[in-house]
Motif scaffolding. Sequence first.
Motif, PDB file in Angstrom:
ATOM      1  N   LEU A 148      19.572 -38.336  81.561  1.00 17.76           N
ATOM      2  CA  LEU A 148      18.669 -37.100  80.231  1.00 17.76           C
ATOM      3  C   LEU A 148      18.116 -36.101  80.341  1.00 17.76           C
ATOM      4  CD1 LEU A 148      19.723 -35.814  76.893  1.00 17.76           C
ATOM      5  CD2 LEU A 148      17.479 -37.551  77.076  1.00 17.76           C
ATOM      6  N   ALA A 149      16.847 -36.094  81.192  1.00 19.82           N
ATOM      7  CA  ALA A 149      15.542 -35.944  81.436  1.00 19.82           C
ATOM      8  C   ALA A 149      16.235 -34.294  82.445  1.00 19.82           C
ATOM      9  CB  ALA A 149      14.502 -35.885  81.960  1.00 19.82           C
ATOM     10  N   SER A 150      16.942 -34.974  83.293  1.00 21.11           N
ATOM     11  CA  SER A 150      18.210 -34.366  84.544  1.00 21.11           C
ATOM     12  C   SER A 150      18.541 -32.869  83.741  1.00 21.11           C
ATOM     13  CB  SER A 150      18.436 -34.949  85.449  1.00 21.11           C
ATOM     14  OG  SER A 150      19.577 -33.894  86.492  1.00 21.11           O
ATOM     15  N   SER A 151      19.631 -33.563  83.172  1.00 22.74           N
ATOM     16  CA  SER A 151      20.164 -32.435  81.963  1.00 22.74           C
ATOM     17  C   SER A 151      19.250 -31.248  81.279  1.00 22.74           C
ATOM     18  CB  SER A 151      20.606 -33.279  80.840  1.00 22.74           C
ATOM     19  OG  SER A 151      20.521 -33.706  80.128  1.00 22.74           O
ATOM     20  N   VAL A 152      17.984 -31.583  80.810  1.00 20.47           N
ATOM     21  CA  VAL A 152      16.781 -30.680  80.325  1.00 20.47           C
ATOM     22  C   VAL A 152      16.407 -29.738  81.134  1.00 20.47           C
ATOM     23  CG1 VAL A 152      14.625 -30.346  78.795  1.00 20.47           C
ATOM     24  CG2 VAL A 152      16.061 -32.817  78.215  1.00 20.47           C
ATOM     25  N   PHE A 153      16.067 -29.931  82.434  1.00 18.08           N
ATOM     26  CA  PHE A 153      15.676 -29.024  83.704  1.00 18.08           C
ATOM     27  C   PHE A 153      16.882 -28.488  84.256  1.00 18.08           C
ATOM     28  CE2 PHE A 153      12.318 -33.180  84.258  1.00 18.08           C
ATOM     29  CZ  PHE A 153      10.691 -31.911  83.834  1.00 18.08           C
ATOM     30  N   SER A 154      18.166 -28.885  83.527  1.00 19.57           N
ATOM     31  CA  SER A 154      19.030 -28.031  84.453  1.00 19.57           C
ATOM     32  C   SER A 154      18.805 -27.055  83.487  1.00 19.57           C
ATOM     33  CB  SER A 154      20.298 -29.100  84.591  1.00 19.57           C
ATOM     34  OG  SER A 154      20.633 -29.184  83.365  1.00 19.57           O
ATOM     35  N   TYR A 155      19.431 -27.180  81.952  1.00 17.55           N
ATOM     36  CA  TYR A 155      19.679 -26.301  81.049  1.00 17.55           C
ATOM     37  C   TYR A 155      18.302 -25.349  81.409  1.00 17.55           C
ATOM     38  CZ  TYR A 155      19.368 -24.691  76.278  1.00 17.55           C
ATOM     39  OH  TYR A 155      19.680 -23.501  75.553  1.00 17.55           O
ATOM     40  N   ALA A 156      16.973 -25.886  81.759  1.00 15.65           N
ATOM     41  CA  ALA A 156      16.481 -24.640  81.373  1.00 15.65           C
ATOM     42  C   ALA A 156      15.979 -23.903  82.894  1.00 15.65           C
ATOM     43  CB  ALA A 156      14.055 -25.079  81.858  1.00 15.65           C
ATOM     44  N   ALA A 157      16.602 -24.261  83.875  1.00 24.41           N
ATOM     45  CA  ALA A 157      16.525 -23.967  85.074  1.00 24.41           C
ATOM     46  C   ALA A 157      18.284 -22.869  84.531  1.00 24.41           C
ATOM     47  CB  ALA A 157      17.030 -24.575  86.184  1.00 24.41           C
ATOM     48  N   VAL A 158      18.859 -22.601  83.873  1.00 20.88           N
ATOM     49  CA  VAL A 158      19.987 -21.903  83.975  1.00 20.88           C
ATOM     50  C   VAL A 158      19.456 -20.678  83.162  1.00 20.88           C
ATOM     51  CG1 VAL A 158      22.299 -21.916  82.799  1.00 20.88           C
ATOM     52  CG2 VAL A 158      21.990 -23.962  84.666  1.00 20.88           C
ATOM     53  N   ASN A 159      18.414 -21.370  82.376  1.00 24.19           N
ATOM     54  CA  ASN A 159      18.479 -20.038  80.603  1.00 24.19           C
ATOM     55  C   ASN A 159      17.079 -19.518  81.422  1.00 24.19           C
ATOM     56  OD1 ASN A 159      20.222 -20.454  78.754  1.00 24.19           O
ATOM     57  ND2 ASN A 159      19.700 -22.594  78.278  1.00 24.19           N
ATOM     58  N   THR A 160      16.344 -19.804  82.262  1.00 24.97           N
ATOM     59  CA  THR A 160      15.555 -18.915  83.273  1.00 24.97           C
ATOM     60  C   THR A 160      16.125 -17.396  84.303  1.00 24.97           C
ATOM     61  OG1 THR A 160      15.540 -20.166  85.009  1.00 24.97           O
ATOM     62  CG2 THR A 160      13.507 -20.316  82.864  1.00 24.97           C
ATOM     63  N   THR A 161      15.724 -16.549  83.748  1.00 25.28           N
ATOM     64  CA  THR A 161      15.965 -15.425  85.138  1.00 25.28           C
ATOM     65  C   THR A 161      16.158 -16.246  85.967  1.00 25.28           C
ATOM     66  OG1 THR A 161      14.250 -14.161  84.507  1.00 25.28           O
ATOM     67  CG2 THR A 161      16.236 -13.952  83.484  1.00 25.28           C
ATOM     68  N   SER A 162      17.175 -15.217  86.689  1.00 22.48           N
ATOM     69  CA  SER A 162      16.988 -15.552  88.575  1.00 22.48           C
ATOM     70  C   SER A 162      15.537 -14.861  88.671  1.00 22.48           C
ATOM     71  CB  SER A 162      18.051 -15.663  89.251  1.00 22.48           C
ATOM     72  OG  SER A 162      18.304 -14.386  89.584  1.00 22.48           O
ATOM     73  N   THR A 163      15.763 -13.585  88.787  1.00 24.32           N
ATOM     74  CA  THR A 163      14.046 -13.867  89.454  1.00 24.32           C
ATOM     75  C   THR A 163      12.789 -14.010  89.080  1.00 24.32           C
ATOM     76  OG1 THR A 163      13.917 -12.241  87.077  1.00 24.32           O
ATOM     77  CG2 THR A 163      15.036 -11.360  88.839  1.00 24.32           C
ATOM     78  N   GLN A 164      13.001 -14.759  88.119  1.00 24.49           N
ATOM     79  CA  GLN A 164      11.646 -15.534  87.555  1.00 24.49           C
ATOM     80  C   GLN A 164      11.245 -16.706  88.817  1.00 24.49           C
ATOM     81  OE1 GLN A 164      11.738 -17.395  84.215  1.00 24.49           O
ATOM     82  NE2 GLN A 164      11.228 -15.745  82.651  1.00 24.49           N
ATOM     83  N   THR A 165       9.953 -17.019  89.301  1.00 23.38           N
ATOM     84  CA  THR A 165       9.471 -18.140  89.773  1.00 23.38           C
ATOM     85  C   THR A 165      10.290 -19.091  89.706  1.00 23.38           C
ATOM     86  OG1 THR A 165       7.924 -18.088  89.274  1.00 23.38           O
ATOM     87  CG2 THR A 165       7.890 -17.086  90.934  1.00 23.38           C
ATOM     88  N   THR A 166      10.054 -19.846  88.204  1.00 26.68           N
ATOM     89  CA  THR A 166      10.649 -21.032  87.946  1.00 26.68           C
ATOM     90  C   THR A 166      11.690 -21.432  87.803  1.00 26.68           C
ATOM     91  OG1 THR A 166      10.897 -20.389  85.936  1.00 26.68           O
ATOM     92  CG2 THR A 166       8.682 -20.840  86.505  1.00 26.68           C
ATOM     93  N   TYR A 167      12.706 -20.583  88.762  1.00 27.32           N
ATOM     94  CA  TYR A 167      13.920 -21.083  88.241  1.00 27.32           C
ATOM     95  C   TYR A 167      14.223 -22.197  89.977  1.00 27.32           C
ATOM     96  CZ  TYR A 167      19.100 -20.292  89.571  1.00 27.32           C
ATOM     97  OH  TYR A 167      20.775 -21.255  89.892  1.00 27.32           O
ATOM     98  N   PRO A 168      13.599 -21.759  91.263  1.00 30.29           N
ATOM     99  CA  PRO A 168      14.248 -22.660  92.199  1.00 30.29           C
ATOM    100  C   PRO A 168      13.643 -23.862  91.537  1.00 30.29           C
ATOM    101  CG  PRO A 168      13.562 -20.495  92.958  1.00 30.29           C
ATOM    102  CD  PRO A 168      13.540 -20.283  91.832  1.00 30.29           C
ATOM    103  N   PHE A 169      12.319 -24.093  91.406  1.00 30.15           N
ATOM    104  CA  PHE A 169      11.931 -25.063  91.159  1.00 30.15           C
ATOM    105  C   PHE A 169      11.945 -26.313  89.851  1.00 30.15           C
ATOM    106  CE2 PHE A 169       8.977 -27.663  88.746  1.00 30.15           C
ATOM    107  CZ  PHE A 169       7.906 -28.415  89.521  1.00 30.15           C
ATOM    108  N   LEU A 170      12.384 -25.508  88.565  1.00 32.36           N
ATOM    109  CA  LEU A 170      13.079 -26.098  88.157  1.00 32.36           C
ATOM    110  C   LEU A 170      14.413 -27.446  87.821  1.00 32.36           C
ATOM    111  CD1 LEU A 170      12.716 -24.395  84.995  1.00 32.36           C
ATOM    112  CD2 LEU A 170      11.933 -26.898  85.502  1.00 32.36           C
ATOM    113  N   ALA A 171      15.485 -26.125  89.484  1.00 29.40           N
ATOM    114  CA  ALA A 171      17.332 -26.295  89.877  1.00 29.40           C
ATOM    115  C   ALA A 171      16.498 -27.817  90.752  1.00 29.40           C
ATOM    116  CB  ALA A 171      17.314 -25.080  90.448  1.00 29.40           C
ATOM    117  N   LEU A 172      14.945 -27.389  91.286  1.00 24.22           N
ATOM    118  CA  LEU A 172      15.148 -28.807  92.801  1.00 24.22           C
ATOM    119  C   LEU A 172      14.978 -29.948  91.690  1.00 24.22           C
ATOM    120  CD1 LEU A 172      13.568 -26.497  95.668  1.00 24.22           C
ATOM    121  CD2 LEU A 172      15.968 -27.839  95.914  1.00 24.22           C
ATOM    122  N   VAL A 173      13.841 -30.259  90.572  1.00 22.55           N
ATOM    123  CA  VAL A 173      13.835 -31.162  89.997  1.00 22.55           C
ATOM    124  C   VAL A 173      14.484 -31.534  89.613  1.00 22.55           C
ATOM    125  CG1 VAL A 173      11.726 -31.402  88.174  1.00 22.55           C
ATOM    126  CG2 VAL A 173      11.354 -30.108  89.914  1.00 22.55           C
TER     127      VAL A 173
END
Length: 131
Positions: free
Chosen positions: A11-36
Amino acid sequence: MNQTSAAILVLASSVFSYAAVNTTSTQTTYPFLALVSVGIGLWGILALIGGILREREMFVDNHARLDVFDRLFARDTNRAPVRTRDRNIELSPEVQAQLNVTAELEGRDRSEVVEETLRRHLPKYTKSRVA
């Protein structure tokens, strides 16, 4: 790890993936959230599979032990249980047949026949109180 905590990881993984998808790809948090998300998701799925397999092994082991116990003590597994208030009483097929015939001939319930027979043939004991 048990199944509940593994499911929480998924469930936590799905929350992190939701956050990663909803951030724009230009932000620096996208790769971090996707890897987490991928790391926690894999950890949760593997833990969930491990928990399921451990539970299945415990289930199989417990039933295998019961079968070995029955074989060691030569218990007859073809006996049909008679339900009483406290527990099951196992009767041989011959006694089951006699009970069925007696109940049918007398027009009574099987439990009534068993109760009357036990009342007639069991010794009378009384419980004594210890002060």
